[in-house]
Design a protein around this motif. Sequence first.
Motif, mmCIF file in Angstrom:
data_model
loop_
_atom_site.group_PDB
_atom_site.id
_atom_site.type_symbol
_atom_site.label_atom_id
_atom_site.label_comp_id
_atom_site.label_asym_id
_atom_site.label_seq_id
_atom_site.Cartn_x
_atom_site.Cartn_y
_atom_site.Cartn_z
ATOM 1 N N GLN A 19 -20.809 -0.180 21.480
ATOM 2 C CA GLN A 19 -20.440 -1.091 20.405
ATOM 3 C C GLN A 19 -18.936 -1.317 20.434
ATOM 4 N N LEU A 20 -18.532 -2.474 19.984
ATOM 5 C CA LEU A 20 -17.129 -2.829 19.912
ATOM 6 C C LEU A 20 -16.611 -2.444 18.527
ATOM 7 N N VAL A 21 -15.644 -1.497 18.482
ATOM 8 C CA VAL A 21 -15.078 -1.013 17.225
ATOM 9 C C VAL A 21 -13.648 -1.518 17.145
ATOM 10 N N CYS A 22 -13.334 -2.252 16.063
ATOM 11 C CA CYS A 22 -12.014 -2.880 15.929
ATOM 12 C C CYS A 22 -11.253 -2.273 14.761
ATOM 13 N N LYS A 23 -9.937 -2.140 14.933
ATOM 14 C CA LYS A 23 -9.034 -1.677 13.880
ATOM 15 C C LYS A 23 -7.919 -2.699 13.740
ATOM 16 N N MET A 24 -7.398 -2.812 12.525
ATOM 17 C CA MET A 24 -6.294 -3.743 12.310
ATOM 18 C C MET A 24 -5.060 -3.264 13.076
ATOM 19 N N ALA A 25 -4.244 -4.203 13.470
ATOM 20 C CA ALA A 25 -2.979 -3.860 14.122
ATOM 21 C C ALA A 25 -2.081 -3.162 13.112
ATOM 22 N N ALA A 26 -1.142 -2.348 13.581
ATOM 23 C CA ALA A 26 -0.311 -1.513 12.710
ATOM 24 C C ALA A 26 0.502 -2.342 11.721
ATOM 25 N N ASP A 27 1.091 -3.454 12.153
ATOM 26 C CA ASP A 27 1.906 -4.255 11.240
ATOM 27 C C ASP A 27 1.056 -4.902 10.152
ATOM 28 N N GLU A 28 -0.169 -5.279 10.474
ATOM 29 C CA GLU A 28 -1.059 -5.838 9.465
ATOM 30 C C GLU A 28 -1.503 -4.769 8.486
ATOM 31 N N ARG A 29 -1.756 -3.568 8.988
ATOM 32 C CA ARG A 29 -2.165 -2.470 8.115
ATOM 33 C C ARG A 29 -1.057 -2.171 7.110
ATOM 34 N N ALA A 30 0.196 -2.188 7.568
ATOM 35 C CA ALA A 30 1.326 -1.935 6.669
ATOM 36 C C ALA A 30 1.428 -3.046 5.622
ATOM 37 N N ALA A 31 1.220 -4.284 6.044
ATOM 38 C CA ALA A 31 1.278 -5.405 5.106
ATOM 39 C C ALA A 31 0.157 -5.291 4.072
ATOM 40 N N PHE A 32 -1.040 -4.931 4.515
ATOM 41 C CA PHE A 32 -2.141 -4.755 3.585
ATOM 42 C C PHE A 32 -1.874 -3.594 2.629
ATOM 43 N N GLN A 33 -1.331 -2.507 3.143
ATOM 44 C CA GLN A 33 -1.030 -1.360 2.288
ATOM 45 C C GLN A 33 0.042 -1.715 1.261
ATOM 46 N N ASP A 34 1.044 -2.494 1.674
ATOM 47 C CA ASP A 34 2.075 -2.945 0.725
ATOM 48 C C ASP A 34 1.449 -3.803 -0.381
ATOM 49 N N GLU A 35 0.539 -4.674 -0.010
ATOM 50 C CA GLU A 35 -0.128 -5.521 -0.999
ATOM 51 C C GLU A 35 -1.000 -4.688 -1.934
ATOM 52 N N ILE A 36 -1.691 -3.703 -1.385
ATOM 53 C CA ILE A 36 -2.508 -2.808 -2.215
ATOM 54 C C ILE A 36 -1.628 -2.050 -3.198
ATOM 55 N N ASP A 37 -0.505 -1.532 -2.729
ATOM 56 C CA ASP A 37 0.419 -0.809 -3.608
ATOM 57 C C ASP A 37 0.956 -1.717 -4.706
ATOM 58 N N ARG A 38 1.315 -2.948 -4.351
ATOM 59 C CA ARG A 38 1.834 -3.892 -5.329
ATOM 60 C C ARG A 38 0.780 -4.200 -6.399
ATOM 61 N N LEU A 39 -0.457 -4.414 -5.960
ATOM 62 C CA LEU A 39 -1.532 -4.712 -6.904
ATOM 63 C C LEU A 39 -1.846 -3.513 -7.792
ATOM 64 N N GLN A 40 -1.808 -2.298 -7.227
ATOM 65 C CA GLN A 40 -2.055 -1.108 -8.038
ATOM 66 C C GLN A 40 -0.965 -0.940 -9.096
ATOM 67 N N ASN A 41 0.286 -1.196 -8.725
ATOM 68 C CA ASN A 41 1.379 -1.110 -9.701
ATOM 69 C C ASN A 41 1.220 -2.174 -10.790
ATOM 70 N N SER A 42 0.780 -3.355 -10.394
ATOM 71 C CA SER A 42 0.563 -4.431 -11.356
ATOM 72 C C SER A 42 -0.548 -4.065 -12.337
ATOM 73 N N VAL A 43 -1.639 -3.516 -11.834
ATOM 74 C CA VAL A 43 -2.748 -3.098 -12.696
ATOM 75 C C VAL A 43 -2.290 -1.998 -13.645
ATOM 76 N N LYS A 44 -1.514 -1.057 -13.133
ATOM 77 C CA LYS A 44 -1.012 0.042 -13.970
ATOM 78 C C LYS A 44 -0.122 -0.510 -15.091
ATOM 79 N N ALA A 45 0.767 -1.446 -14.766
ATOM 80 C CA ALA A 45 1.642 -2.055 -15.775
ATOM 81 C C ALA A 45 0.830 -2.826 -16.815
#
Length: 145
Positions: free
Chosen positions: A56-82
Motif C-alpha cells: 500500500q502507498l502510505v503518504c505523510k505531509m511534507a515537513a513545512d506543511e506539517r508546521a504550517a498546519f500545526q501553527d494554524e491548529i495552535d492559533r485556532l486553539q488559542n482563539s477558542v480558549k479566548a
Amino acid sequence: MRPQHVLIPAALVSLVAASAFSEETDRYRLEKSANGYVRMDTQTGAMSICEERSGQLVCKMAADERAAFQDEIDRLQNSVKALDQRVVKLENSLAARFESTLPSEEDFNKTMSYMERFLRSFMGIVKDMEKDSGEDGARPNSQKT
C-alpha cells in the motif's frame, strides 16, 4: 414510458460522474523519488511524501506543511480558549447584573408595607366620604361615568 426518457437522463448522469471522476484522478500527481514517491495536489499545491508498505502507498505531509498546519491548529486553539474565557466573563457579568437589579427581600417587604398603608388610608377616605353623603340624606350616585 419511452426508452428515450430513461436513456437521456442516465447518459447525462454518467457524463457528469465521469467528468467528476476524471477531475479527481487528475488532481494528484505522483513522482518517483529516491525514497519513494512525492504526491502533489495540483489544485492546492500541497505535497506529501509517500512510501510503499505492505503493498500500500502510505503518504505523510511534507515537513513545512506539517508546521504550517500545526501553527494554524495552535492559533485556532488559542482563539477558542479566548472565546471560552470571554463567554464565561459575559455570563458572569450578566448574572451579576440581574441579581443586582432585583430588590432584596427587605426592600420588597418595605414596599408592600407602604402599599398596604396607602390602600388602608385610601379605603378610610372612601368610607368617610360615604358616611358624609349618608348624613345629608342624599344617596350617593351609583351611576358611573
